[in-house]
Design a protein around this motif. Structure first.
Motif, PDB file in Angstrom:
ATOM      1  N   HIS A  14       0.831  -1.203   0.173  1.00 21.62           N
ATOM      2  CA  HIS A  14       0.058   0.071   0.056  1.00 21.62           C
ATOM      3  C   HIS A  14       0.770   1.327  -0.088  1.00 21.62           C
ATOM      4  O   HIS A  14       0.365   2.359   0.432  1.00 21.62           O
ATOM      5  N   TYR A 153      -3.383   5.053  -4.894  1.00 23.57           N
ATOM      6  CA  TYR A 153      -4.218   3.971  -5.052  1.00 23.57           C
ATOM      7  C   TYR A 153      -4.169   3.163  -6.263  1.00 23.57           C
ATOM      8  O   TYR A 153      -4.109   1.883  -6.333  1.00 23.57           O
ATOM      9  N   ASP A 156      -1.024   1.374  -6.592  1.00 26.07           N
ATOM     10  CA  ASP A 156      -1.085   0.021  -5.897  1.00 26.07           C
ATOM     11  C   ASP A 156      -1.664  -1.086  -6.617  1.00 26.07           C
ATOM     12  O   ASP A 156      -1.310  -2.034  -6.682  1.00 26.07           O
TER      13      ASP A 156
END
Length: 166
Positions: A14, A153, A156
């Motif tokens: 993350h 995000y 990731d």
């Protein structure tokens, strides 16, 4: 510490989201200064000058639309370049270092906030150009700040896709 692509720890999984969140919170806090948002959109002047050389500046919205295109393409190229580096590192069995993600987000800072300003100018102000336009930077800054956590995000998610394809 280098991890193999299949053994990424929680932070590595993350990392993009966490760094994006740091930049989002930092940008949101900088909004309170009122000065930093205005300074942050100043790099747009270079893009405006470039576009004005090729586009009729009457109406000026022509230049603004060109700047939106240039900043969007620039953002896509920076993110794509990072993802190419990330894929290469993951194929070597290593995770991308956190410093590289900080560098990416720093570069994106100078693209994303001006882009957010131009989109705000287009959608909310309908390209009206008056003395209050610079305050559009203050109004658009919190919204464009959210983009960092979104980009983190997405990095990731794409990293997981790359790992699963190895």
């Amino acid at each position: 510490m280098h991890n193999t692509a299949k053994q990424l720890n929680f932070f590595d999984k993350h990392k993009g989201t966490k760094v994006g969140l740091i930049f989002t919170v930092g940008s949101l806090l900088l909004t309170l200064t009122y000065v930093i948002p205005i300074i942050s959109v100043l790099p747009r002047i270079l893009a405006e000058k470039l576009v004005a050389m090729f586009v009729d500046p009457d109406p000026y919205s022509n230049v603004s639309k060109g700047v939106i295109i240039i900043l969007s393409v620039g953002l896509a190229l920076v993110i794509t370049g990072f993802l190419i580096i990330e894929r290469y590192e993951l194929k070597r069995g290593k995770a991308v270092h956190k410093r590289l993600i900080y560098l990416l987000m720093t570069i994106i800072y100078f693209i994303l906030h001006p882009l957010g300003f131009y989109i705000y100018w287009a959608l909310v102000l309908d390209y009206r150009n008056d003395g209050q336009l610079i305050f559009g930077a203050i109004n658009s800054f919190p919204v464009s700040s959210i983009g960092f956590v979104i980009i983190g995000y997405l990095i990731d998610r794409i990293k997981r896709i790359i790992i699963n394809s190895l």
